[in-house]
Design an enzyme around this catalytic site. Sequence first.
Site, PDB file in Angstrom:
ATOM      1  CG  ASP A  44      48.822  45.819  42.929  1.00  0.00           C
ATOM      2  OD1 ASP A  44      47.785  46.324  42.655  1.00  0.00           O
ATOM      3  OD2 ASP A  44      49.072  44.783  42.601  1.00  0.00           O
ATOM      4  CG  ASP A  56      40.979  39.913  42.037  1.00  0.00           C
ATOM      5  OD1 ASP A  56      41.929  40.392  41.042  1.00  0.00           O
ATOM      6  OD2 ASP A  56      41.187  40.125  43.016  1.00  0.00           O
TER       7      ASP A  56
END
Lengths: 291, 237
Positions: free
Chosen positions: A9, A128
């Site tokens: 990330d 997600d």
Amino acid sequence: MIRIIPRLDIKGPNLVKGIHLEGLRVLGRPEVFARTYYQTGADELLFMDAVASLYGRNSLLDVVERTARETFIPLTVGGGLRSLDDIAAVLRAGADKVAINTAAIGNPDLIEAAAERFGSSTIVVHIDAKRSAGGRWIAWTENGREPSTLDAVDWARRAADLGAGEILITSIDREGTGQGYDLDLTRAIADAVPLPVIACGGAGTGDHVRVAIADAHADAVCVASMLHYGVAQRLLERGFQFEGAGQFKVLAEKRDFGRVQPSDIPTLKRHLIDAGIACRIADSAEPADAR
Amino acid sequence: MPDEAGRPCVAIVDYGLGNLFSVAQACRHAGLDSAITSAPDDLWRADGVILPGVGAFGHAMRTLDRLGLRSTLIEVAAAGKPVVGICLGFQLLFSESCEFGTHAGLGIVDGVVENLRDAAPAAATGRRLKVPHVGWLGIHRASTGRSDDGWTGTLLAGVPDGAPMYFVHSFYARPARDTATLATARFGELAYCCAIQAGDVFGCQFHPERSGADGLRLYDNLARHLGVKAAAQSLPW
């Protein structure tokens, strides 16, 4: 062979890691981690721009380009890609595949258009998902900040029909916790679509990875904290200075990683191979296929 | 022709498909100069040609036609210039494909391209196989075909038997003659051709530029081969 995919990330020029996609801590330069993973047998890399919609994305393209110059394994890039032009820019910088989420939910035709222009196998649809009542999961957008109205499993099926090449399924509930992947979610998606499914979110031990593959039918797994903390710990032991990573340094010195057991890719792969799961051993140092 | 430093130069064919950047980086790593180009003249000038690509067969052939590259590729291969096809570029070398209808390919290698979904219905484990196939597979020396016992003298020289390479594909090639097959891979119960070499034409279904150090050996071998060839051609007699 299953694939082990370190997920990095990225926020600005830094590698970050949060819990439930929030509370991001800076760990260091993504290129350093990416290089280490390439050299130790990662099968692929995933870069996720954690704050793409909030800042300009030139720094992400720089990181992609620098990484693609020195790592010769597939690189998938996601986070805030809104349009065919955004996708083209990331691919031009050296990515092999893109992961799209929010923009695809807002405009499912983007999947079809992107698959047609860049090839299905270039388009990973990223979901997600968060548990909701009744044993179902809802797809969330904006990096886990906004719920959609879509059932995650139905959405995965639709994305497959529209021409996605792979599905990346992240459990927001488990992400960063080290409690293990959401196996029910992973299995529901993996059994629903005829595409490769990448499980993401929650890996804290080698056995979490094993069950995601053996019991939840994942074709590939993303691993983040376990590997990042492993690298960071070794760097600290060698006296490496972390710029801007003060908060993480304190944690690492106290070895306070919660449920996450810091590890590395060779250790992880040995664990899987011992359990009869075929893995690639980098550069044929050992027999590659356990089957 | 070789550049001023004497390094051989390859033309990476740009027809709007595939990760040309990674192919160029792998060339650089092997000490090869490369030019990403869609100009037929550049293909003739280069010491070798790499035809990469990801995407749909029919669309790719139409684009090559529009750019005037179909005949150029056939002619440079016929002239003995090394041509390397990768992934979709490998499939394009064959006579035809059944991807969304029947499409004629370049026909540089006799054979057809077929759907992986039709050929590999189930894994031995009973779990269905996922198509597109995305991931790493070991590549193995072809058991039939070539008279020598290995990959010596080919672009796979020095690659260990069974070395894992990275694949992304929904279709696979079936050469008309086993002699063209250099390596096979196994997808479920299907053993299929994943690399060919016929004269100076080489092709592979996998992505050597995305297959770590073993994959980079193919680029090293290409650099060596082009260097030797260029040196022989520049002799004064």
